[in-house]
Design a protein around this motif. Structure first.
Motif, PDB file in Angstrom:
ATOM      1  N   VAL A 206       0.844  -1.201   0.000  1.00  0.00           N
ATOM      2  CA  VAL A 206       0.000   0.000   0.000  1.00  0.00           C
ATOM      3  C   VAL A 206       0.875   1.246   0.000  1.00  0.00           C
ATOM      4  CG1 VAL A 206      -1.885   1.215   1.145  1.00  0.00           C
ATOM      5  CG2 VAL A 206      -1.760  -1.268   1.280  1.00  0.00           C
ATOM      6  N   LYS A 207       1.964   1.225   0.752  1.00  0.00           N
ATOM      7  CA  LYS A 207       2.874   2.373   0.766  1.00  0.00           C
ATOM      8  C   LYS A 207       3.557   2.548  -0.589  1.00  0.00           C
ATOM      9  CE  LYS A 207       3.718   2.193   5.751  1.00  0.00           C
ATOM     10  NZ  LYS A 207       4.706   1.946   6.832  1.00  0.00           N
ATOM     11  N   LEU A 208       3.844   1.436  -1.271  1.00  0.00           N
ATOM     12  CA  LEU A 208       4.407   1.518  -2.619  1.00  0.00           C
ATOM     13  C   LEU A 208       3.417   2.178  -3.566  1.00  0.00           C
ATOM     14  CD1 LEU A 208       6.536   0.803  -4.784  1.00  0.00           C
ATOM     15  CD2 LEU A 208       5.409  -1.428  -5.004  1.00  0.00           C
ATOM     16  N   TRP A 209       2.150   1.778  -3.492  1.00  0.00           N
ATOM     17  CA  TRP A 209       1.128   2.399  -4.350  1.00  0.00           C
ATOM     18  C   TRP A 209       0.994   3.888  -4.049  1.00  0.00           C
ATOM     19  CZ3 TRP A 209      -2.825  -1.997  -3.062  1.00  0.00           C
ATOM     20  CH2 TRP A 209      -2.501  -3.126  -3.815  1.00  0.00           C
ATOM     21  N   THR A 210       1.056   4.238  -2.773  1.00  0.00           N
ATOM     22  CA  THR A 210       0.947   5.650  -2.397  1.00  0.00           C
ATOM     23  C   THR A 210       2.085   6.460  -3.008  1.00  0.00           C
ATOM     24  OG1 THR A 210      -0.133   5.041  -0.311  1.00  0.00           O
ATOM     25  CG2 THR A 210       0.810   7.250  -0.453  1.00  0.00           C
ATOM     26  N   ASN A 211       3.280   5.909  -2.989  1.00  0.00           N
ATOM     27  CA  ASN A 211       4.411   6.608  -3.602  1.00  0.00           C
ATOM     28  C   ASN A 211       4.291   6.650  -5.121  1.00  0.00           C
ATOM     29  OD1 ASN A 211       5.740   7.267  -1.215  1.00  0.00           O
ATOM     30  ND2 ASN A 211       6.765   5.294  -1.099  1.00  0.00           N
ATOM     31  N   GLN A 212       3.668   5.639  -5.715  1.00  0.00           N
ATOM     32  CA  GLN A 212       3.415   5.682  -7.157  1.00  0.00           C
ATOM     33  C   GLN A 212       2.424   6.793  -7.490  1.00  0.00           C
ATOM     34  OE1 GLN A 212       2.501   1.323  -7.595  1.00  0.00           O
ATOM     35  NE2 GLN A 212       3.817   1.488  -9.375  1.00  0.00           N
ATOM     36  N   SER A 217       2.271   9.885 -10.512  1.00  0.00           N
ATOM     37  CA  SER A 217       0.893  10.184 -10.930  1.00  0.00           C
ATOM     38  C   SER A 217       0.222   8.941 -11.488  1.00  0.00           C
ATOM     39  CB  SER A 217       0.876  11.307 -11.964  1.00  0.00           C
ATOM     40  OG  SER A 217       1.496  12.463 -11.470  1.00  0.00           O
ATOM     41  N   CYS A 218       0.452   7.827 -10.831  1.00  0.00           N
ATOM     42  CA  CYS A 218      -0.052   6.534 -11.292  1.00  0.00           C
ATOM     43  C   CYS A 218      -1.450   6.314 -10.710  1.00  0.00           C
ATOM     44  CB  CYS A 218       0.898   5.427 -10.842  1.00  0.00           C
ATOM     45  SG  CYS A 218       0.571   3.825 -11.589  1.00  0.00           S
ATOM     46  N   TYR A 402      -1.452  11.652 -17.458  1.00  0.00           N
ATOM     47  CA  TYR A 402      -1.290  10.220 -17.558  1.00  0.00           C
ATOM     48  C   TYR A 402      -2.669   9.572 -17.623  1.00  0.00           C
ATOM     49  CZ  TYR A 402       3.381  11.316 -15.913  1.00  0.00           C
ATOM     50  OH  TYR A 402       4.630  11.844 -15.777  1.00  0.00           O
ATOM     51  N   PRO A 403      -2.887   8.619 -18.529  1.00  0.00           N
ATOM     52  CA  PRO A 403      -4.208   7.996 -18.607  1.00  0.00           C
ATOM     53  C   PRO A 403      -4.519   7.218 -17.343  1.00  0.00           C
ATOM     54  CG  PRO A 403      -2.634   6.815 -19.981  1.00  0.00           C
ATOM     55  CD  PRO A 403      -1.944   8.065 -19.515  1.00  0.00           C
ATOM     56  N   ASP A 404      -5.792   7.186 -16.998  1.00  0.00           N
ATOM     57  CA  ASP A 404      -6.216   6.449 -15.816  1.00  0.00           C
ATOM     58  C   ASP A 404      -5.979   4.963 -15.996  1.00  0.00           C
ATOM     59  OD1 ASP A 404      -7.558   6.355 -13.224  1.00  0.00           O
ATOM     60  OD2 ASP A 404      -9.152   5.312 -14.320  1.00  0.00           O
ATOM     61  N   ASP A 405      -6.143   4.480 -17.211  1.00  0.00           N
ATOM     62  CA  ASP A 405      -5.882   3.077 -17.524  1.00  0.00           C
ATOM     63  C   ASP A 405      -4.890   3.035 -18.677  1.00  0.00           C
ATOM     64  OD1 ASP A 405      -5.832   0.436 -18.092  1.00  0.00           O
ATOM     65  OD2 ASP A 405      -7.918   0.249 -18.703  1.00  0.00           O
ATOM     66  N   ILE A 627      -6.701  10.933 -13.470  1.00  0.00           N
ATOM     67  CA  ILE A 627      -7.040  10.129 -12.300  1.00  0.00           C
ATOM     68  C   ILE A 627      -8.272  10.684 -11.605  1.00  0.00           C
ATOM     69  CG2 ILE A 627      -6.203   9.328 -10.060  1.00  0.00           C
ATOM     70  CD1 ILE A 627      -3.374   9.534 -11.132  1.00  0.00           C
ATOM     71  N   CYS A 628      -8.359  12.009 -11.513  1.00  0.00           N
ATOM     72  CA  CYS A 628      -9.388  12.645 -10.687  1.00  0.00           C
ATOM     73  C   CYS A 628     -10.686  12.946 -11.426  1.00  0.00           C
ATOM     74  CB  CYS A 628      -8.857  13.963 -10.114  1.00  0.00           C
ATOM     75  SG  CYS A 628      -7.483  13.789  -8.975  1.00  0.00           S
ATOM     76  N   ARG A 629     -10.684  12.915 -12.737  1.00  0.00           N
ATOM     77  CA  ARG A 629     -11.799  13.475 -13.493  1.00  0.00           C
ATOM     78  C   ARG A 629     -13.138  12.781 -13.217  1.00  0.00           C
ATOM     79  NH1 ARG A 629     -11.291  14.677 -18.370  1.00  0.00           N
ATOM     80  NH2 ARG A 629     -13.281  14.010 -19.214  1.00  0.00           N
ATOM     81  N   GLU A 630     -13.131  11.509 -12.821  1.00  0.00           N
ATOM     82  CA  GLU A 630     -14.386  10.808 -12.555  1.00  0.00           C
ATOM     83  C   GLU A 630     -14.664  10.628 -11.066  1.00  0.00           C
ATOM     84  OE1 GLU A 630     -16.801  10.074 -14.638  1.00  0.00           O
ATOM     85  OE2 GLU A 630     -15.625  11.055 -16.202  1.00  0.00           O
ATOM     86  N   MET A 631     -13.861  11.240 -10.213  1.00  0.00           N
ATOM     87  CA  MET A 631     -14.107  11.143  -8.770  1.00  0.00           C
ATOM     88  C   MET A 631     -15.231  12.092  -8.360  1.00  0.00           C
ATOM     89  SD  MET A 631     -10.330  11.095  -7.055  1.00  0.00           S
ATOM     90  CE  MET A 631      -9.116   9.835  -7.419  1.00  0.00           C
ATOM     91  N   LEU A 632     -16.027  11.662  -7.389  1.00  0.00           N
ATOM     92  CA  LEU A 632     -16.971  12.574  -6.763  1.00  0.00           C
ATOM     93  C   LEU A 632     -16.222  13.435  -5.749  1.00  0.00           C
ATOM     94  CD1 LEU A 632     -20.106  10.272  -6.327  1.00  0.00           C
ATOM     95  CD2 LEU A 632     -19.670  11.998  -8.082  1.00  0.00           C
ATOM     96  N   SER A 633     -16.889  14.467  -5.252  1.00  0.00           N
ATOM     97  CA  SER A 633     -16.189  15.525  -4.518  1.00  0.00           C
ATOM     98  C   SER A 633     -15.454  15.028  -3.280  1.00  0.00           C
ATOM     99  CB  SER A 633     -17.181  16.627  -4.135  1.00  0.00           C
ATOM    100  OG  SER A 633     -18.235  16.100  -3.346  1.00  0.00           O
ATOM    101  N   THR A 634     -16.072  14.143  -2.493  1.00  0.00           N
ATOM    102  CA  THR A 634     -15.432  13.693  -1.252  1.00  0.00           C
ATOM    103  C   THR A 634     -14.132  12.955  -1.531  1.00  0.00           C
ATOM    104  OG1 THR A 634     -17.565  13.543  -0.123  1.00  0.00           O
ATOM    105  CG2 THR A 634     -15.734  12.319   0.841  1.00  0.00           C
TER     106      THR A 634
END
Length: 671
Positions: A206-212, A217-218, A402-405, A627-634
Motif C-alpha cells: 500500500v505504501k508503494l502504491w501511495t508513492n506511485q 501520478s499513477c 497520464y491515462p487512468d488506464d 485520475i481525478c476526473r471521474e471522482m466525486l467531490s469527497t
C-alpha cells in the motif's frame, strides 16, 4: 533464536540426536509461524498461561512439519516436546515467513496450512463490560487471499474470535458487535489491511502504491495492473490445484480502499478531514525555512537600521475539477457519476437541457422537450460524439495527463492507437469540456463551440491537425449574431468545477488548496488566502504574489479590508512581463515586483524568491487530471489533500538535505 540451546535439547534426546542443524532450524522457524494455529486447537486449560507451550501438535501440522523438514512423522512428537519452549519464545517475523513461503506452498497448501494466518492482535477479551475473562476460543476461520510485496498473491486464513456473552467479534483489523453498523479499528497500523470481504493487502505494498500516486501520478487502475503483471507471481493454476475459492485478482477498488484505509489509520481522528483541511489548510501552514523566509536590513531616514522579515505566498489556479451540480454556484455533491444535478435539484433531470427552457423532457431517455429545434440540438450533440472531430477533441483532453488506464481497456479513446473509426458511436460526452452553443436560423440548427479558457491545456501554436477543430468558432456564445440568428446554450453533460487554487511558499511547500466552483474570481482567491492565514498558528505573509494581483489590490483598496493593510501585493515576474500591458497605469505603479527591494537579491540583479513556484506546482497537480476526473467531490478532495500532504513531507525532507533549516514558525512572529 538460540541455536545452541536448541542443539543441546536435541542432544539430550537419543532418538533425535541424528538430526541435522538444518532440520533443527527449519522445524523451529516453521512451527513458530504456526503458533496461533497450534494454540487454537488446544484444550482451554492448556493455553491459560501465555508462557506455557502446548504439549501436543495438531495432526495436520505434525504432517506438514514432517514433510517440510524430512523428519519422520513418528519423531515429530518427540521433536516438539524437546523444542516446544524454544519455539514458543521465538516470534515469527516477516523474514522467516518469506524464507518459509516455498515450504508452505509445496508441503502445506494441500493440507490447508498456509504461511500466513491472520488472527486478532489479542486473544483475550478487550471489552471491560464483558463478564468473561478467559481466552477467546470460539474461532471462525475464513479462506482469504493476501496480496504481498515480495511473495505475490497468496492463499491464507483469517480467523476471527467471538464472545458469546457480549456478542463481539474480534477480527484482524477491527472489532465489531453483532448488531453494530460500524467497525472499531484497533490502534496503530497492522501489517495487512482488509480491503474486501476475503482480500487483504500487505501494508508495504500500500505504501508503494501511495508513492506511485505521489511521484508517478499513477492511477489506482495502473497500480493494480503493474502489480498483477510484475509482482503477483503465484499463478491461477496453483489456486485451482488446491480448490481455493478466490482467485489471485486485484481490482482498482482494492487499491483505492487500501489507500484510504491507510491514510485514515495513520491519522485516525480525521473523520472530518476534508472539511478541516479546507478551512485551515495543510499541517505545514506555519512552515518557515531559509528558502522561503528572508530577514533583511532596512535603513531608515534617521540612520537607524532595523531587521525585517519577508515570507511571500504565491497563488495560482489550475483546472482539474470534479463533476458538480449543473446549477451554477450550487456546492451540494452529486449522488453518483451519472447525475447532472445534486439531490436538491434532482428534479431538473426531467427538465429540458436547453438553457432557459423549463418544459419537461419528452421521455426518460431524452434530455430535451417536444420542441423540434431543441430535439435537433440534442441530435447534433450525440452526432458530435461519433465524428472524427470528437475523437481529436478527446485526444486533446488526454495529451496533458497520464491515462487512468494505461492499457486502454477501460478507456479505449485515450490513445490514438485505440481510437475507433469515426463510424463507431461513442455515446455522448460525459462532461462538458468546452463552451458550446447552438444557433437557429431559418429553421436550420447549427452547432458551435470554442475552447474553454479554463481548460487544463489550451491549444498552442504549432499543434498540427487540431486547429480547425478546436477553433471552429471564435465568436463568443453570449453575443447575438449580426445575421440575427438566435443562440442557445445547453447542458447535456455534467458540469465541472472551475479550478483548484493553491497557496504555495516559495520553497515549494503547499500551505493550502481549495476548489473554486464557478470561477477563479479575485474575491474568491482573496477569501481563500484570508481564511487559511486567519487560523491559529498561521502567520500572515508579507507579500501576496498573484498573476492578477493588480485586480486583487484594487478590490482590497475599494473595500477597505484591514486584514490586507500590511500585506504587499505584486504580480509574479513572468505574468508581469508577458501578460500585463505597459499602459495599465495601476498595475505598473503598484504591482511591479521590482518596486520591492526585499524580493530582489542584494546586488539587485536577480530575484531572491522563486515567484513561479505555484506554476511549477500546478504542473505536478495537472498530472492527476485523468485520475481525478471521474471522482466525486469527497474522494476527489481526500485524494488531493493526501497527495499535497505527502508532497509537503517530501519537500521538507529535501529542504533538510539542502541545509535550509525547515521548521515551524514560533508564535512570536507576525500574525
Amino acid at each position: 533464536m538460540d541455536s545452541l540451546s536448541a542443539l543441546a535439547a536435541i542432544l539430550r534426546n537419543s532418538m533425535l540426536s541424528h538430526m541435522s542443524i538444518h532440520q533443527l532450524i527449519s522445524f523451529i522457524e516453521l512451527s513458530s509461524n504456526l503458533k496461533h494455529s497450534i494454540e487454537l486447537y488446544q484444550p482451554l486449560k492448556e493455553t491459560s498461561d501465555d508462557t506455557s507451550s502446548p504439549l501436543v501438535l495438531p495432526e495436520s501440522i505434525a504432517l506438514f512439519l514432517s514433510r517440510a523438514t524430512k523428519i519422520p512423522l513418528e519423531l515429530i512428537g518427540e521433536c516438539w516436546y524437546a523444542l516446544r519452549d524454544i519455539v514458543w519464545t521465538t516470534g515469527p517475523d516477516r523474514q522467516c515467513q518469506d524464507c518459509a513461503a516455498e515450504a508452505f506452498r509445496v508441503h502445506g497448501w494441500d493440507l490447508g496450512i498456509m504461511s500466513l494466518a491472520l488472527y486478532p492482535p489479542s486473544k483475550y477479551y478487550t471489552n471491560s463490560d464483558c463478564p468473561k475473562t478467559a481466552m477467546l476460543k470460539r474461532a471462525e476461520p475464513r479462506q482469504i487471499i493476501i496480496h504481498t510485496l515480495d511473495q505475490g498473491t497468496l492463499p491464507a486464513w483469517a480467523v476471527h474470535l467471538s464472545c458469546e456473552k457480549c456478542h463481539r467479534h474480534y477480527h484482524y483489523n477491527y472489532v465489531v458487535h453483532s448488531s453494530a453498523q460500524h467497525r472499531t479499528y484497533y490502534p496503530g497500523v497492522p501489517d495487512y489491511l482488509q480491503v474486501a470481504e476475503h482480500q487483504f493487502v500487505d501494508i508495504r505494498l500500500v505504501k508503494l502504491w501511495t508513492n506511485q500516486h505521489l511521484l508517478g501520478s499513477c492511477s489506482a487502475t495502473n497500480c493494480a495492473r503493474i502489480y498483477m503483471l510484475s509482482l503477483a507471481s503465484v499463478s491461477r493454476e496453483a489456486f485451482d490445484k488446491i480448490v481455493w475459492p478466490f482467485k489471485p485478482q486485484l481490482s482498482t477498488e482494492n487499491v483505492w480502499d487500501a489507500f484510504v484505509l491507510l491514510v485514515l489509520l495513520q491519522d485516525y481522528d480525521e473523520h472530518t478531514r476534508n472539511e478541516r483541511i479546507m478551512h485551515i489548510g495543510q499541517p505545514e501552514i506555519n512552515h518557515i525555512c531559509d528558502g522561503c523566509m528572508r530577514v533583511y536590513e532596512v535603513k531608515h531616514s534617521d540612520g537607524k537600521i532595523s531587521h525585517e522579515k519577508c515570507q511571500p505566498i504565491v497563488s495560482n489556479g489550475i483546472t482539474l475539477g470534479h463533476a458538480c451540480c449543473g446549477v451554477f454556484w450550487c456546492t451540494q455533491p452529486l449522488q453518483n457519476n451519472h447525475d447532472r444535478f445534486c439531490a436538491e435539484h434532482r428534479g431538473l433531470h426531467n427538465t429540458c437541457a436547453i438553457t432557459g427552457c423549463d418544459h419537461p423532457i419528452r421521455h426518460n431517455d431524452a434530455k430535451t422537450c417536444d420542441n423540434c429545434d431543441h430535439q435537433q440540438m440534442e441530435q447534433l450533440h450525440y452526432a458530435k460524439a461519433t465524428s472524427a472531430f470528437a475523437l481529436s477533441e478527446r485526444l486533446l483532453c488526454y495529451r496533458v495527463a497520464y491515462p487512468d488506464d494505461a492499457l486502454g481497456t477501460e478507456a479505449p479513446d485515450v490513445t490514438t492507437a485505440d481510437l475507433p473509426d469515426a463510424s463507431v458511436s461513442l455515446g455522448p460526452v460525459a462532461v462538458e469540456e468546452n463552451i458550446e452553443w447552438y444557433t437557429v436560423k431559418d429553421g436550420q440548427v447549427s452547432y458551435w463551440f470554442e475552447k474553454n479558457p479554463g481548460s487544463v491545456r489550451v491549444l498552442e501554436e504549432g499543434d498540427e491537425g487540431l486547429g480547425d477543430i478546436a477553433l471552429a468558432s471564435s465568436e463568443p456564445c453570449n453575443v447575438k449574431s449580426d445575421a440575427g440568428n438566435r443562440k442557445f446554450c445547453a447542458q447535456f453533460g455534467r458540469r465541472r468545477t472551475h479550478n483548484e487554487q493553491t497557496a504555495v511558499r516559495t520553497c515549494g511547500v503547499i500551505v493550502g488548496q481549495v476548489t473554486l466552483n464557478g470561477a477563479e474570481a479575485v474575491s474568491n482567491v482573496l477569501d481563500f488566502i484570508k481564511t487559511i492565514f486567519s487560523v491559529q498558528g498561521a502567520h500572515k505573509p508579507e507579500h501576496f504574489i498573484y498573476d492578477t494581483a493588480c485586480d486583487a489590490k484594487q478590490q482590497v483598496d475599494a473595500q477597505g479590508d484591514e486584514w490586507w493593510a500590511d500585506v504587499k501585493m505584486c504580480v509574479d515576474v513572468w505574468h508581469f512581463k508577458k501578460k500585463h500591458k505597459t499602459k495599465h497605469d495601476y498595475c505598473q505603479r503598484y504591482c511591479n515586483p521590482a518596486d520591492f527591494p526585499e524580493l530582489l537579491n542584494a546586488d539587485g540583479t536577480g530575484w531572491w524568491f522563486n515567484m513561479s513556484v505555484a506554476e511549477q506546482i500546478n504542473v505536478w497537480l495537472g498530472s492527476y487530471h485523468a485520475i481525478c476526473r471521474e471522482m466525486l467531490s469527497t474522494k476527489y478532495n481526500f485524494f488531493l489533500d493526501e497527495m499535497i500532504h505527502l508532497h509537503n513531507i517530501f519537500t521538507v525532507q529535501s529542504l533538510q538535505l539542502r541545509a535550509l533549516n525547515p521548521r515551524p514558525a514560533c508564535t512570536c512572529l507576525r500574525s
